[in-house]
Enzyme design. Structure first.
Site, mmCIF file in Angstrom:
data_model
loop_
_atom_site.group_PDB
_atom_site.id
_atom_site.type_symbol
_atom_site.label_atom_id
_atom_site.label_comp_id
_atom_site.label_asym_id
_atom_site.label_seq_id
_atom_site.Cartn_x
_atom_site.Cartn_y
_atom_site.Cartn_z
ATOM 1 N N TYR A 112 29.010 -23.355 30.853
ATOM 2 C CA TYR A 112 28.771 -22.457 31.706
ATOM 3 C C TYR A 112 27.202 -21.801 31.849
ATOM 4 O O TYR A 112 26.741 -21.561 31.088
ATOM 5 C CB TYR A 112 29.835 -21.374 31.637
ATOM 6 C CG TYR A 112 29.840 -20.181 32.502
ATOM 7 C CD1 TYR A 112 30.426 -20.245 33.967
ATOM 8 C CD2 TYR A 112 28.969 -19.268 32.190
ATOM 9 C CE1 TYR A 112 30.335 -19.133 34.761
ATOM 10 C CE2 TYR A 112 28.784 -18.070 33.199
ATOM 11 C CZ TYR A 112 29.421 -18.250 34.487
ATOM 12 O OH TYR A 112 29.679 -17.142 35.234
ATOM 13 N N TRP A 114 23.644 -21.587 34.518
ATOM 14 C CA TRP A 114 22.654 -21.676 35.700
ATOM 15 C C TRP A 114 21.507 -22.572 35.421
ATOM 16 O O TRP A 114 20.429 -21.969 35.734
ATOM 17 C CB TRP A 114 22.334 -20.323 36.267
ATOM 18 C CG TRP A 114 23.402 -19.433 36.567
ATOM 19 C CD1 TRP A 114 24.499 -19.132 36.164
ATOM 20 C CD2 TRP A 114 23.228 -18.694 38.011
ATOM 21 N NE1 TRP A 114 25.386 -18.065 36.734
ATOM 22 C CE2 TRP A 114 24.640 -17.650 37.882
ATOM 23 C CE3 TRP A 114 22.639 -18.455 38.939
ATOM 24 C CZ2 TRP A 114 24.794 -16.799 38.837
ATOM 25 C CZ3 TRP A 114 22.863 -17.476 39.767
ATOM 26 C CH2 TRP A 114 23.923 -17.065 40.037
#
Length: 766
Positions: A112, A114
């Site tokens: 998880y 970015w």
């Protein structure tokens, strides 16, 4: 003149790279961005900083004694540099061992984060495609940003993402709106970023245009800074976690003064009759009056009544911050916000209704047509096992244990191998000391990363990756009008590889390279992704330039829609033909599906429930901690870079507290503070301000975790303090914003911050 410099796109903006002697020496803001973010500039010095990982690494005990060796030394022990050939063999052998001995469900690929705004070099997509080819893995579901809403809102509206992605635009608010009431504020600092990448920042201009058009703003938040000062917003400094009670007080006033819209409730909603006895107190003996809400929130009952009347007579937009979902019972604020908007009868009207978090990211409220950007196909995961995203420590501590989630009773898998690519759970997760203990359970941890984050330090095998400046890619965001041809600006360190190359080599070693690559190299994939997107865009009436034209120009901008976006307009205009995807086809104020789950912590209609920690039950720890998003980095990304470091004080995170709380503790501006509770402690530097309400302390997230021997973070990571428990049995989201602490001046010699120093690295002789 910078227009001819290579373009790169990130989650926090698009930039042009200045390169000298093969090295990126500066970034320049994209010439079409009216409000560029400084965050991206922080990568320039980080590219060659000591925190950069430039060769594959293996934890010393794991290398010498095999999987499971001295897992308590993760984060403490030296690493040994190995060749890519050795690292590839070790990873392939370990994957095979775990598959053969424990099954594919014993592999947890959380990943998880970015890592990249690029469509091809997207770490999660590459890793999941590889692991699906290799036999599967246990996955995570939903996001730390708003997991409770992702579980709850589909029961109420039929979808969450659909309506988040079609938020009523600022253009509509400016044209038709009169009042914006923002629970959790509208913090423009959060709008620097967007998950698919940013071509141009729009939130500040959107807010200004609405304000200049005469729209008034109300900021319901413990922080006045959750709205920019130019808006001249009315500040209602509510107790944290009291938003649902305030909304109930507003709803009670609307109902008892006949200011609500019964026709809207009848035509577009179901279940108001089941909710009403709770609102009036018939079911529990407590009417949810403005006076009751005032006691819970410590706002004025008169202010609550006045706001309800104002909302009823004006075209009103209710904005509910994503942050409100990250608290105990975080499902309730969005549900109650929808109910309050429905009572006003303005859902689906221009400038009115409800939005899920203006400025939570750059795109929310932007004027754009959704870009159907193609993604790397991940294939089919043969393993049908998952956990809610924030339940990592629970899973590791309780293999085989039962848990409730959205009407299901599931079991945690027995995880033997964790693989993380493109994220940092030691930023997102709560109660980091607990996570570190649970992190000792797996036999092997593999991390793909380009720098020594706290997660990388706690790996057994590290596979060093490239950055967005060191590869070609495409930014094609669902929620941004720009398409960016990202051009490689510089070569990476000799020992770093992009994720696709890492997984391709592993797939070749394990005998399924063709299945993983699809017979295509990087250039083929980029062209395939663009061609697929161009075809889909054409079907939606969006024309994109051909491949060569895009490469020559570097960017393309799709035009905005002819009319301003209004969320749920189609449903309002024809609730039969455009019915919602709920069992009733309507807004479910009372939801039988949820009620039938029988959850004591999430009943069948929106409800105020006392959080496990908040100022209403404070004792030993009398201050409420707000650990909000930082202004100078994205989560923990680029914390080691120059922009983030400039925001620190003596190398540590600032801590905001009210003058009354500071005086009570003899704290002065610039003092080194110790923030603590029964879960842990961290250090930070005092900033005293009346822009925060009494009883509340604020420290941003994102500082790289830097624990001493007792688990105190020397750097200022507040997630050593937050509790790791789910929002409810329904959503099981994170609850960082329900947290009580105490603060004191730190005594003794301040310990040095070691967060950005690499661990001990040993190199083999010969």
């Amino acid at each position: 003149m910078t227009r001819g410099l290579p373009l790169t796109a990130t989650h926090w903006g698009t930039y042009r790279a200045e390169v000298t002697d093969g090295r990126v020496t500066a970034l320049h803001n994209f010439e079409h961005d009216s409000d560029p973010s400084e965050i991206g500039h922080g990568i320039v010095d980080a590219l060659t900083a000591p925190s950069r990982i430039t060769a594959p690494m293996v934890r010393e005990s794991w290398l010498n004694d095999g999987p499971g060796a001295r897992t308590d030394q993760r984060g403490k022990e030296a690493f040994v540099e190995v060749s890519w050939q050795e690292a590839t063999r070790m990873v392939a052998d370990e994957l095979t061992r775990v598959h053969d001995t424990h099954g594919a469900q014993a592999i947890y690929a959380g990943s998880y984060g970015w890592a990249s705004a690029g469509r091809f070099h997207h770490a999660q997509s590459q890793m999941k495609r590889f692991l699906n080819c290799a036999g599967g893995f246990t996955r995570s579901l939903y996001t730390y940003s708003f997991a409770a809403a992702e579980a709850m809102v589909p029961h109420v509206l039929g979808s969450y993402r659909e309506f988040m992605n079609t938020t009523t635009s600022w253009r509509s608010v400016a044209d038709s709106g009169e009042l914006v009431v923002a629970f959790g504020g509208i913090p423009v600092k959060n709008a620097q970023i967007d998950s698919g990448g940013v071509g141009s920042h729009v939130q500040r201009d959107g807010l200004h245009s609405a304000c200049e058009a005469g729209v008034a703003f109300v900021n319901v938040s413990p922080l006045s800074s959750d709205m920019i000062p130019e808006l001249n917003a009315q500040w209602l400094p509510a107790r944290p976690n009291s938003d649902v009670a305030i909304m109930l007080g507003l709803a009670h006033t609307l109902y008892t003064e006949s200011l609500h819209d019964p026709d809207f409730m009848e035509r577009y909603c179901v279940g108001f009759d089941r909710f009403l006895p709770y609102l009036t107190g018939e079911t529990d003996g407590q009417p949810k009056t403005a006076d009751w809400a005032a006691e819970v929130s410590e706002l004025s009952a008169g202010d609550i009544r006045a706001l309800a009347r104002r909302m009823a007579r004006q075209r009103t937009m209710i904005s509910v911050s994503w942050s409100l979902t990250r608290a105990h019972h975080g499902e309730q604020p969005f549900w109650m916000g929808i109910t309050l908007a429905a009572m006003l009868g303005q859902i689906g009207l221009p400038g009115g209704g409800i939005t899920f978090g203006y400025a939570a990211s750059n795109s929310i409220g932007g004027d754009y047509r959704q870009m159907p950007g193609a993604s790397v196909p991940q294939g089919q995961n043969p393993v049908n096992r998952f956990i809610p995203v924030a339940r990592i420590a629970d899973m590791l501590e309780n293999p085989g244990g039962r848990f409730h989630f959205d009407g299901q009773v599931l079991r945690y898998p027995d995880i033997r191998l964790i693989w993380w690519a493109g994220g940092n759970p030691y930023h997102h997760h709560q109660d980091l000391n607990r996570l570190a203990r649970a992190w000792e359970k797996p036999e092997t941890v593999i991390v793909n990363d380009w720098c020594w984050t706290a997660t990388a330090r706690r790996a057994d095998i590290i596979l060093p990756t490239t950055t967005h400046l060191e590869r070609d890619d495409l930014m094609m965001s669902l929620r941004d009008p720009y398409v960016i041809a990202m051009e490689k600006a510089a070569e990476p360190p000799d020992g770093a590889r992009n994720d696709h190359e890492i997984f391709r080599n592993l797939a070749a070693h394990m005998g399924f390279e063709e299945a993983f690559t699809g017979g295509m190299d990087e250039a083929d994939w980029l062209r395939w992704l663009y061609d697929k997107t161009r075809q889909s865009a054409a079907a939606e009436g969006l024309g994109l330039p051909d491949w060569q034209e895009l490469q020559d120009k570097g960017w393309h901008r799709t035009p905005p829609p002819v009319t301003a976006t209004v969320k749920m307009r189609a449903f309002r205009e024809d609730p039969e033909e455009r019915a919602l995807a709920t069992p009733s086809g309507k807004i479910e104020v009372y939801c039988k599906t949820v009620a039938d789950f029988g959850y004591a912590d999430c009943p069948g209609h929106p409800t105020w429930m006392e959080p496990y920690e908040w100022l209403g039950n404070a004792g030993k720890y009398p201050l409420h901690l707000i650990s909000n998003q930082p202004s100078n980095k994205l989560h923990s990304q680029l914390d080691q870079g120059s922009v983030s470091r400039r925001g620190k004080i003596d190398g540590r995170e600032p801590v905001l507290l009210n003058p009354a709380d500071a005086a009570q503790r003899d704290i002065r501006e610039g003092d080194l503070l110790r923030l603590f509770n029964g879960r842990g402690a961290c250090l930070g530097v005092a900033q005293v301000s009346d822009h925060i309400r009494p009883g509340v302390v604020q420290i941003s997230t994102g500082s790289w975790w830097d624990p001493d021997d007792d688990g105190m973070c020397r750097h200022g990571n507040p997630n050593v303090l937050t509790r790791d428990i789910g929002t409810s049995s329904l959503g099981q989201g994170p609850t960082a914003h329900s947290c009580l602490i105490e603060v004191e001046r730190f005594s003794g010699t301040p310990p040095p911050v070691r967060a950005f120093e690499p661990p001990v690295i040993r190199r083999r002789k010969g």
